[in-house]
Design an enzyme around this catalytic site. Structure first.
Site, PDB file in Angstrom:
ATOM      1  CB  SER A   1      -0.938   0.065   1.242  1.00 15.87           C
ATOM      2  OG  SER A   1      -1.460   1.260   1.472  1.00 15.87           O
TER       3      SER A   1
ATOM      4  CE1 TYR B   1      -3.781  -1.877   5.570  1.00 13.93           C
ATOM      5  CE2 TYR B   1      -3.273   0.436   4.790  1.00 13.93           C
ATOM      6  CZ  TYR B   1      -3.933  -0.840   4.555  1.00 13.93           C
ATOM      7  OH  TYR B   1      -4.083  -1.285   3.201  1.00 13.93           O
TER       8      TYR B   1
END
Length: 254
Positions: free
Chosen positions: A149, A162
């Site tokens: 990501s 995250y």
């Protein structure tokens, strides 16, 4: 169905929707027999039917990769059914965001379980088969692609854990790449920006609304945009290794 991946086998985790589904269809279009792995059998069967309708080969694997035994058994079932494993796409992921102070520990644990442990379990089980494929396949190369990501390179408030998982995926990918590159197993990472998927659908109500407000003026990427990046990586000649692809929405700043 013919293509650059003819006579190869690909396994895609998190294939029941979004990037995983699009990637499986893209690899199948290139001629790979695709094993689609996830927890939602109905979604996977529907995807497999679409691949077969397009002339491809698909094998459904229902498993929870956060369980080491299930992850290992899933990989072995693919090799037993389809005969080999040339490509692994570690796509399964879970995103929980919000201030650390108010975040439930269960959410943090879920991110670690899926984004880190699940990826490690499937990778560990697949490595011997990928190395074998790199030695004896007509293409003489195999591929392991990890879906990370933009959160693997840019830390922002509210995404601490995250970020932890995705920065970890990036570091693991690069270290593993250096270990196996002489054996013609290419290890790559794709870092998507904002994509129109179900990834944010489980966020807590207030947080989901804040995220939706944040991205409302951005034209989101489609899952197929990321699938294109994966297909580009794995269809290169063996002399070419694409180590990393960062794909942002054109209006995304972070």
């Amino acid at each position: 169905m013919t293509g650059r991946l003819q006579d190869t086998v690909a396994l895609v985790t998190g294939a029941s929707s979004g990037i995983g589904e699009a990637t499986a269809r893209s690899l199948a279009a290139q001629g790979a027999a695709v094993a689609v792995l996830g927890r939602r059998r109905d979604r996977l069967e529907d995807l497999a039917d679409k691949v077969r309708a397009d002339g491809g080969t698909a094998f459904v694997v229902v498993a929870d990769i956060t369980d080491q035994r299930q992850a290992a058994a899933a990989v072995e079932s693919v090799v037993a059914e389809l005969g080999r494993l040339d490509t692994l796409v570690n796509n399964a992921g879970f995103m929980g965001v919000g201030p650390a102070l108010d975040s439930p520990l269960e959410e943090w644990q879920r991110m670690l379980d899926v984004n880190v442990q699940g990826l490690l379990y499937t990778t560990h089980a697949a490595l011997p088969h990928l190395l074998s494929a790199a030695e004896d396949s007509p293409r003489r190369v195999a591929d392991l692609v990890n879906i990370s990501s933009t959160a693997g390179r840019v830390a922002r408030p509210g995404t601490a854990v995250y970020n932890l998982t995705k920065f970890g995926v990036n570091g693991f990918t690069e270290a593993l790449r250096q270990e196996v590159m002489q054996k013609h197993l290419r290890v790559s990472v794709v870092e998507p920006g904002t994509v129109a998927t179900e990834l944010s659908s489980h966020l807590r109500d207030g947080i989901r609304q804040a995220i939706e407000t944040q991205i409302q003026d951005i034209e989101l990427l489609h899952p197929e945009d990321i699938a294109d990046a994966v297909s580009y990586i794995v269809t290169r000649d063996r002399r070419v290794a694409v180590n990393e692809i960062l794909v942002r929405a054109s209006e995304q700043a972070w």
